[in-house]
Enzyme design. Structure first.
Site, PDB file in Angstrom:
ATOM      1  CB  ALA A  99      -0.888   0.001   1.239  1.00 18.65           C
TER       2      ALA A  99
ATOM      3  CG  ASP B 204      -1.615   3.441  -8.131  1.00 17.32           C
ATOM      4  OD1 ASP B 204      -1.972   4.633  -8.020  1.00 17.32           O
ATOM      5  OD2 ASP B 204      -1.984   2.718  -9.074  1.00 17.32           O
ATOM      6  CE  LYS B 205       0.050   7.734   0.060  1.00 17.76           C
ATOM      7  NZ  LYS B 205      -0.012   7.181   1.405  1.00 17.76           N
TER       8      LYS B 205
ATOM      9  CG  ASN C  10       3.611   9.321   8.739  1.00 17.40           C
ATOM     10  OD1 ASN C  10       4.477   9.684   9.525  1.00 17.40           O
ATOM     11  ND2 ASN C  10       3.841   8.462   7.768  1.00 17.40           N
ATOM     12  CB  THR C  11      -3.044   9.229  10.780  1.00 20.44           C
ATOM     13  OG1 THR C  11      -2.947   9.359   9.372  1.00 20.44           O
ATOM     14  CG2 THR C  11      -4.422   9.688  11.249  1.00 20.44           C
TER      15      THR C  11
ATOM     16  CG  ASN D 147       5.959   7.705   4.376  1.00 21.18           C
ATOM     17  OD1 ASN D 147       4.871   8.216   4.635  1.00 21.18           O
ATOM     18  ND2 ASN D 147       6.210   6.417   4.613  1.00 21.18           N
TER      19      ASN D 147
ATOM     20  CB  THR E 287      -4.160   4.309   3.381  1.00 17.79           C
ATOM     21  OG1 THR E 287      -3.390   3.217   3.872  1.00 17.79           O
ATOM     22  CG2 THR E 287      -5.313   4.575   4.306  1.00 17.79           C
TER      23      THR E 287
ATOM     24  CB  SER F 174      -0.289   5.174   8.896  1.00 18.57           C
ATOM     25  OG  SER F 174       0.409   6.385   8.663  1.00 18.57           O
TER      26      SER F 174
ATOM     27  CE  LYS G  72       1.254  -1.930   5.814  1.00 21.26           C
ATOM     28  NZ  LYS G  72       1.419  -1.373   4.478  1.00 21.26           N
TER      29      LYS G  72
ATOM     30  CG  ASN H  94       2.395   0.963   8.023  1.00 21.19           C
ATOM     31  OD1 ASN H  94       3.154   1.651   7.340  1.00 21.19           O
ATOM     32  ND2 ASN H  94       1.087   1.082   7.958  1.00 21.19           N
TER      33      ASN H  94
ATOM     34  CG  PHE I 186      -3.639   8.092   5.770  1.00 19.24           C
ATOM     35  CD1 PHE I 186      -2.673   7.157   5.466  1.00 19.24           C
ATOM     36  CD2 PHE I 186      -4.497   7.833   6.840  1.00 19.24           C
ATOM     37  CE1 PHE I 186      -2.539   5.992   6.209  1.00 19.24           C
ATOM     38  CE2 PHE I 186      -4.376   6.676   7.597  1.00 19.24           C
ATOM     39  CZ  PHE I 186      -3.393   5.749   7.278  1.00 19.24           C
TER      40      PHE I 186
HETATM   41  C1  LIG Z   1       6.149   6.654   0.659  1.00 16.67           C
HETATM   42  C2  LIG Z   1       5.392   5.569   1.387  1.00 16.67           C
HETATM   43  C3  LIG Z   1       4.026   5.666   1.537  1.00 16.67           C
HETATM   44  C4  LIG Z   1       3.323   4.664   2.202  1.00 16.67           C
HETATM   45  N1  LIG Z   1       1.968   4.769   2.322  1.00 16.67           N
HETATM   46  C5  LIG Z   1       1.284   3.770   2.934  1.00 16.67           C
HETATM   47  C6  LIG Z   1      -0.131   3.823   3.039  1.00 16.67           C
HETATM   48  O1  LIG Z   1      -0.783   4.750   2.555  1.00 16.67           O
HETATM   49  N2  LIG Z   1      -0.756   2.822   3.700  1.00 16.67           N
HETATM   50  C7  LIG Z   1      -0.074   1.751   4.236  1.00 16.67           C
HETATM   51  O2  LIG Z   1      -0.698   0.859   4.810  1.00 16.67           O
HETATM   52  N3  LIG Z   1       1.267   1.663   4.129  1.00 16.67           N
HETATM   53  C8  LIG Z   1       1.946   2.646   3.498  1.00 16.67           C
HETATM   54  N4  LIG Z   1       3.299   2.546   3.383  1.00 16.67           N
HETATM   55  C9  LIG Z   1       4.014   1.401   4.009  1.00 16.67           C
HETATM   56  C10 LIG Z   1       4.281   0.279   3.003  1.00 16.67           C
HETATM   57  O3  LIG Z   1       3.083  -0.257   2.506  1.00 16.67           O
HETATM   58  C11 LIG Z   1       5.099  -0.845   3.664  1.00 16.67           C
HETATM   59  O4  LIG Z   1       4.347  -1.413   4.705  1.00 16.67           O
HETATM   60  C12 LIG Z   1       6.423  -0.348   4.224  1.00 16.67           C
HETATM   61  O5  LIG Z   1       6.996   0.647   3.396  1.00 16.67           O
HETATM   62  C13 LIG Z   1       7.443  -1.482   4.385  1.00 16.67           C
HETATM   63  O6  LIG Z   1       7.730  -2.077   3.144  1.00 16.67           O
HETATM   64  P1  LIG Z   1       9.032  -1.703   2.254  1.00 16.67           P
HETATM   65  O7  LIG Z   1      10.223  -1.746   3.170  1.00 16.67           O
HETATM   66  O8  LIG Z   1       9.068  -2.747   1.174  1.00 16.67           O
HETATM   67  O9  LIG Z   1       8.786  -0.343   1.722  1.00 16.67           O
HETATM   68  C14 LIG Z   1       4.020   3.540   2.720  1.00 16.67           C
HETATM   69  C15 LIG Z   1       5.402   3.447   2.544  1.00 16.67           C
HETATM   70  C16 LIG Z   1       6.096   4.431   1.883  1.00 16.67           C
HETATM   71  C17 LIG Z   1       7.583   4.302   1.698  1.00 16.67           C
END
Ligand SMILES: Cc1cc2nc3c(=O)[nH]c(=O)nc-3n(C[C@H](O)[C@H](O)[C@H](O)COP(=O)(O)O)c2cc1C
Length: 367
Positions: free
Chosen positions: A60, A63-64, A175-176, A109, A84, A173, A215, A244, A113
């Site tokens: 996730a 491509d939100k 960040n919320t 990041n 998300t 997340s 998650k 996450n 959201f």
């Molecule tokens: C830029 C960015 C935006 C993300 N946005 C979301 C999100 O909107 N919702 C979510 O559940 N996880 C979000 N994630 C977390 C990823 O889905 C994933 O759980 C996390 O990055 C760990 O995987 P990775 O090490 O392969 O990136 C985001 C991660 C990144 C780097």
């Protein structure tokens, strides 16, 4: 090709580069003739009542708003997770809010959201869904008070269940503000219980069972994780996505960017995520786990599977290694299956996990 493009891409701010990548994927998707991958090959997985051609999905956040699904599916993923999304569109936090830690193959990041809202995504999925399973990740608006969070998740479920193969309840997340408090056992039980009711009502009305995945974060004190897993064991969800991003800064040392607030993803997250996958697998042997965090090669993917994941996801690896990463990982997993003399991934994994628990040396095929 990506390796030669990357230095140019990395000269522009990360969010601009991301927009460019989504645009390129949209063009690629428009030009690419979709091919349907066989769901009975050696990497096929049957889980959550769904058939996956391979276990590797897009995480996730990439491509939100579901803008580049055709192109992303053409990269070879076994499934995609969008979102998300929140009930109402929201801008997210002020920029800059996405940072590269290039040497560490990591990102921080604090997007918060930023998304176009659930109805926009529903409309896109109504118009087009790829031939592979699509999960939809739902969250709450920043300005919805925590005690009303359940309302936002129910709205998300109602709007998106008709277009999803599974729904992810994002409780993790960083960040919320306050979102992670929803992982507190009593709160999680109430929230997921309400969604279970909606899931049942949707089934009665449509005949479709939409699995619910939760998650979770990688940042628990040990007893807190155990308490949440005990609630999940009560049967309030169908899958767990671990994990996450982390608010910790493992193995980063004195990198200046490490001081930025937000969630860390990529290579430094892998060990933390794997620990949570492993503990979730032990506590919930009957609930499939989607393992995510720091996968950037076949070995890391295999280790997440060995730790107990049935499916995998990645995001940050794609930024550093480029779109070929999907094929590289799948080829490495297929080699692993073949080298063990197995005809499918499920058998290869069961044998390797048995070896691990009996203390014998794991298969040491190099990728
Ligand atoms: C830029 C960015 C935006 C993300 N946005 C979301 C999100 O909107 N919702 C979510 O559940 N996880 C979000 N994630 C977390 C990823 O889905 C994933 O759980 C996390 O990055 C760990 O995987 P990775 O090490 O392969 O990136 C985001 C991660 C990144 C780097």
């Amino acid at each position: 090709m990506y390796k030669s493009l990357r230095p140019w891409l990395f000269r522009v701010p990360p969010e601009t580069a991301h927009e460019a990548a989504l645009l390129a994927l949209r063009v690629f998707g428009a030009l690419h003739r979709p091919s349907v991958a066989p769901v009975d090959g050696p990497l096929a997985v049957h889980v959550l009542g769904l058939r996956f051609a391979n276990p590797l999905g897009l995480a996730a956040g990439f491509d939100k708003n579901g803008r580049a699904l055709r192109g992303l599916a053409a990269l070879g993923f076994g499934f995609l997770e969008v979102g998300t999304v929140t009930p109402r569109a929201q801008p997210g936090n002020p920029r800059p809010r996405l940072f590269r830690l290039t040497e560490q193959r990591a990102l921080i990041n604090r997007l918060g959201f930023n998304n176009a809202g659930m109805e926009k995504l529903a409309a896109r999925l109504r118009a087009y869904r790829p031939a592979i399973p699509v999960g939809v990740n739902i969250g709450k608006n920043r300005d919805t008070p925590l005690h009303r969070a359940v309302d936002d998740y129910r709205l998300g479920f109602a709007a998106l269940a008709p277009y999803a193969d599974y729904l992810t309840v994002n409780l993790s997340s960083p960040n919320t503000p306050g979102l992670r408090a929803l992982q507190e056992p009593d709160t999680a039980r109430l929230l997921l219980g309400a969604l279970r009711e909606d899931q049942g009502a949707f089934f009665r009305q449509s005949g479709r069972h939409i699995p619910i995945a939760v998650k979770i974060a990688p940042d628990f004190a040990p007893q807190t994780l155990d308490a949440l897993l005990a609630v999940l064991k009560e049967g309030v969800c169908d899958a767990v996505i671990a994990t996450n991003t982390t608010i910790r800064r493992p193995t980063l040392g004195h990198v200046p960017m490490a001081g930025e607030q937000g969630g860390l993803s990529g290579v430094p997250l892998a060990a933390l995520s794997r620990e949570i996958i492993s503990r979730s697998f032990k506590a919930l042997p009957d609930i499939p786990i989607i393992g995510v965090g720091g996968i950037n090669n076949a070995e890391e993917a295999w280790q997440h599977l060995l730790a107990g994941a049935s499916l995998l996801q990645l995001y940050t690896g794609l930024i550093y290694e480029g779109p070929r990463l999907v094929h590289t990982i799948l080829a490495g997993l297929a080699d692993r299956v073949q080298a063990g003399g197995h005809d499918d991934l499920g058998n290869a994994l069961s044998a390797a996990r048995r070896n691990l628990s009996s203390g014998s040396r794991p298969n040491t095929v190099k990728f």
